[in-house]
Design an enzyme around this catalytic site. Structure first.
Site, PDB file in Angstrom:
ATOM      1  N   HIS A  23      19.266 -21.064 -27.032  1.00 45.75           N
ATOM      2  CA  HIS A  23      20.210 -20.038 -27.501  1.00 45.75           C
ATOM      3  C   HIS A  23      19.822 -19.500 -28.878  1.00 45.75           C
ATOM      4  CE1 HIS A  23      22.819 -20.069 -24.151  1.00 45.75           C
ATOM      5  NE2 HIS A  23      23.281 -21.286 -24.330  1.00 45.75           N
ATOM      6  N   GLN A  43      28.492  -7.613 -22.044  1.00 47.98           N
ATOM      7  CA  GLN A  43      29.660  -7.178 -22.806  1.00 47.98           C
ATOM      8  C   GLN A  43      30.971  -7.873 -22.444  1.00 47.98           C
ATOM      9  OE1 GLN A  43      28.187  -2.747 -22.974  1.00 47.98           O
ATOM     10  NE2 GLN A  43      30.207  -2.836 -23.844  1.00 47.98           N
ATOM     11  N   ARG A  89      18.146 -28.756 -14.664  1.00 48.52           N
ATOM     12  CA  ARG A  89      17.727 -27.447 -15.187  1.00 48.52           C
ATOM     13  C   ARG A  89      16.748 -27.686 -16.317  1.00 48.52           C
ATOM     14  NH1 ARG A  89      21.107 -22.003 -16.681  1.00 48.52           N
ATOM     15  NH2 ARG A  89      19.263 -20.687 -16.581  1.00 48.52           N
ATOM     16  N   GLU A 112      18.121 -24.343 -22.401  1.00 46.98           N
ATOM     17  CA  GLU A 112      18.875 -23.448 -23.313  1.00 46.98           C
ATOM     18  C   GLU A 112      19.127 -24.062 -24.700  1.00 46.98           C
ATOM     19  OE1 GLU A 112      18.373 -22.116 -20.029  1.00 46.98           O
ATOM     20  OE2 GLU A 112      19.459 -20.501 -21.012  1.00 46.98           O
ATOM     21  N   TYR A 156      20.347 -27.178 -25.477  1.00 48.14           N
ATOM     22  CA  TYR A 156      21.418 -28.174 -25.619  1.00 48.14           C
ATOM     23  C   TYR A 156      20.817 -29.562 -25.871  1.00 48.14           C
ATOM     24  CZ  TYR A 156      24.605 -24.499 -24.100  1.00 48.14           C
ATOM     25  OH  TYR A 156      25.332 -23.333 -24.022  1.00 48.14           O
TER      26      TYR A 156
END
Ligand code: NAP
Ligand code: SF4
Length: 671
Positions: free
Chosen positions: A260, A347, A222, A172, A174
């Site tokens: 991200h 949401q 991961r 992701e 990081y």
């Protein structure tokens, strides 16, 4: 005994060997997701109950949100960390609660690197990320070395806290990714300079962790299978990294897709279900240890198929376990049709986290509020009428029945769902149908008396002890001269199929529904290959980070989206999904007009004034998406002592299903 429907998904799996070996009762992993409860010591009991409820629901392995190995690795100021014995002792409450509930839990160790939302952030270089305002400090060689050791120390503390395993966050975008990719690592010391040296940091993290916790303690890593950013890793590098990590002591690979900052959606509703499984299958060809699939998997059928076909050994689902803590138990009992399916809207979960609010779930407002929003069995068996079967009414009716009230649900139309039914028609929101399936089945199971095509009158309602009014909204038709022109239709007319628009369409109002309608009007059906091509996802063996040139879309119609505001169109959409909706509008060549004043509508189209200059948006059809007005005629004539007004009937402005379902549940919890 082998399960007849999910024989692979519900089969146990042993990770590691020796005294620390961990036997999972099934292959379902609740993936890591930051909820906000991790960041405050005083929330530890809420966090424990959040996990314990999921453990009681049968999940094989839970992975916590990310805990930093150093303060500089925080996600935000004073965010979660696992850096000393006090932390480990406090976490025994979490691990104890999960074990008591029969589950297993791993702590995720995550260093945010340049994604840290604070001035102490650090990274492989001082290159700022496009999604955070802070320029990171470029770590010295010594700092990198200390950080690798700090990771190992956190892993060892996790073991002391009673965790059954750890996950090292290497995807992701990081810190670990920031070391692996040339995009962010331009170092020339032992931690960079070549692809092999860029791998040194994660390999050291795993090697030192393994050294501290011994041979058997399960270490999940991961790994990023597809970075989806320029200057990301190639497949050859990912495969080589996996082999090095396996040799250094990884027990299981979990997988991640996209940094991200990537501009390709990876988990929201419009991403086809199971879109990334082929990449997990590819990793499985490379390593010997088990591999876990993740991203856009939200049903037990799909999870079973992924394992049965050999694409993965385990399946990770984070948001689906937020939506339904009993996901696994229901699958096990052959009650998959009762699962409250995650609709990948982001949401209430990720949008909350990225706005510094506690996470929850649109379809399950109890998520992360397990100790606060409790539906206790009622002591007084009263009768409850719920009027209106949109999201608010459905939530109220099912919650009331769950508490033991005798519930009657009145709905004027022949179908359940209200405005939510319209959302299902939007391309990429097909999953919303699952929420209606869930509520429909839940009403059946709970024995609610459902009266469709029935407009409740005050006389009908007079016999009930409590009345919940959820009569919803109706599309607002603004007072523009010519609004009654035959070319004008409401969004409800268009999404329900009552009106089929022409080739050139003007959309009035660019809120969430205006954007959705524009997608609906321009969208051509696409399969997974087309979807990947439109977003520029290519083979990572041929393209760095798996990014290639995007294939242009051919819009089905020529659409102009108009608003009065001067802000960029779609700026108010969800934090973690709005950018993708705006990108689709661009790909579909939707013309955007901001700062418009409406003059009139006639045979030519919509006449507007922009910057003092009149212009005509020529079109065959005008679709009005100018918000809604509450429908509350019934409520106005009821005795308000026993009537409760909820959802859009209460406040139409900014109405969405999140507020409606939450309010419906809360009102009933308070009866
Ligand atoms: P909305 O977000 O309130 O947007 C309606 C738009 O219509 C306003 O932004 C306003 O923009 C315009 N408008 C309002 N009154 C008008 C008038 N009298 N004349 C002309 N234009 C007028 O409402 P919505 O799009 O119907 O969405 C309803 C709810 O569902 C919202 O809470 C929304 O967040 C949610 N939703 C979200 C998504 C998503 O996030 N993807 C999708 C669908 C729905 P101007 O004043 O600038 O013209
Ligand atoms: Fe899924 Fe939406 Fe709930 Fe998040 S808020 S868990 S995406 S349904």
């Amino acid at each position: 005994m082998t399960h007849p429907t999910y024989p692979h998904l519900l089969e146990p799996l042993t990770l590691g060997a020796g005294p620390d070996a961990l036997t999972l009762r099934n292959r379902v992993v609740m993936g890591s997701m930051h909820t906000g409860l991790e960041d405050h010591p005083w929330d530890i009991d809420k966090l424990s109950e959040f996990f314990a409820e999921r453990a009681r629901g049968g999940v094989g392995l839970i992975i916590t949100g990310g805990y930093a190995p150093t303060k500089r690795g925080w996600l935000k100021p004073f965010a979660s960390e696992m850096t000393n014995r006090l932390h480990a002792m406090r976490h025994q409450r979490v691990t104890g609660a999960v074990h008591e509930a029969g589950g297993a839990i791993a702590l995720q160790v995550l260093h945010a690197g340049r994604y840290g939302y604070h001035p102490l952030s650090q990274s492989a270089s001082d290159k700022k990320s496009p999604i955070t305002p802070f320029k990171p400090h470029a770590m010295s060689s010594k700092e990198v070395d200390h950080t690798a050791t700090a990771f190992a120390k956190s892993v060892s503390l996790a073991r002391k806290a009673g965790y059954d395993a750890v996950e090292i966050m290497g995807s992701e975008g990081y810190l670990i990714n920031q070391f692996l990719a040339a995009r962010t690592n331009d170092r020339d010391d032992q931690w960079g300079g070549s692809a092999a040296r860029r791998m040194h940091f994660p390999v050291e993290v795993v090697r030192r962790s393994r050294e501290l916790v011994g041979d058997d303690f399960p270490i999940v890593y991961r790994i990023s299978l597809l970075d989806l950013v320029e200057g990301g890793q190639t497949w050859e590098e990912t495969a080589e990294l996996a082999l090095h990590l396996e040799a250094a002591g990884v027990t299981v690979f979990n997988t991640g897709i996209g940094w991200h900052e990537a501009r390709v959606p990876t988990i929201i509703t419009q991403v086809p279900r199971g879109a990334w499984r082929s990449y997990t299958a590819r990793l499985k060809q490379v390593v010997e240890v088990p591999v876990c699939a993740s991203n856009r998997i939200n049903t037990p059928e799909l999870a079973e198929d992924i394992i049965a076909s050999g694409d993965a050994d385990l399946v990770s689902m984070a948001r689906p376990l937020l939506a339904d803590p009993a996901f696994v138990a229901k699958a096990m009992d052959e009650r998959a049709d009762e699962i409250n399916t995650c609709i990948a809207c982001n949401q209430a979960c990720l949008d909350h986290v990225f706005s510094n609010e506690r996470a929850s779930c649109l379809v399950n407002p109890r998520a992360c509020h397990e100790t606060e929003l409790v539906l206790t069995p009622t002591m007084r068996k009263q009768t409850v009428a719920v009027v209106g079967a949109g999201p608010a009414g459905l939530a109220a009716a099912t919650s009331a029945a769950e508490r033991g009230f005798a519930v009657t649900l009145f709905e004027a139309s022949p179908e359940l769902g209200g405005q939510f039914r319209l959302a299902m028609a939007v391309p990429g929101k097909e999953d919303f149908a699952d929420t209606l399936r869930y509520f429909t089945r839940r009403l059946e199971v709970l024995g609610v008396d459902v009266r469709l095509s029935t407009r409740a009158t005050p006389d009908d309602l007079a016999v009930f002890d409590q009345v919940v009014v959820a009569t919803g909204v109706e599309p607002r038709m603004p007072e523009i001269p010519g609004i009654d022109h035959p070319s004008v239709a409401s969004y409800a007319d268009v999404l329900s199929g009552r009106v089929v628009p022409g080739k050139r369409v003007a959309v009035i109002g660019a809120g969430g529904i205006g954007v959705d309608v524009s997608v609906f009007l321009t969208h051509e059906p696409e399969d997974l290959d087309d979807w990947m091509a439109h977003w520029g996802v290519g083979d990572p063996a041929l393209h760095e980070g798996g990014l290639t040139e995007a294939k242009p879309r051919t819009p089905a119609r020529e659409v102009t989206l108009i608003q009065r505001k001067t802000t960029p169109i779609g700026i108010g959409l969800g934090k973690t999904s709005g950018w993708a909706h705006r990108a689709v509008l661009k790909q579909s060549k939707v013309t955007m007009v901001s700062g418009a004043t409406y003059d009139r509508i006639d045979d030519q189209g919509v006449h507007v004034i922009v910057d003092g200059t009149p212009r005509v948006v020529a079109c065959d059809t005008v679709v009005v998406c100018a918000g809604q007005d509450s429908v509350r005629g019934l409520y106005d004539v009821l005795d308000h002592r026993s009537a409760h007004l909820i959802g859009g009937a209460d406040v139409a402005a900014e109405l969405d299903a999140k507020r409606a379902i939450k309010q419906g549940t809360e009102v009933v919890a308070g009866l």
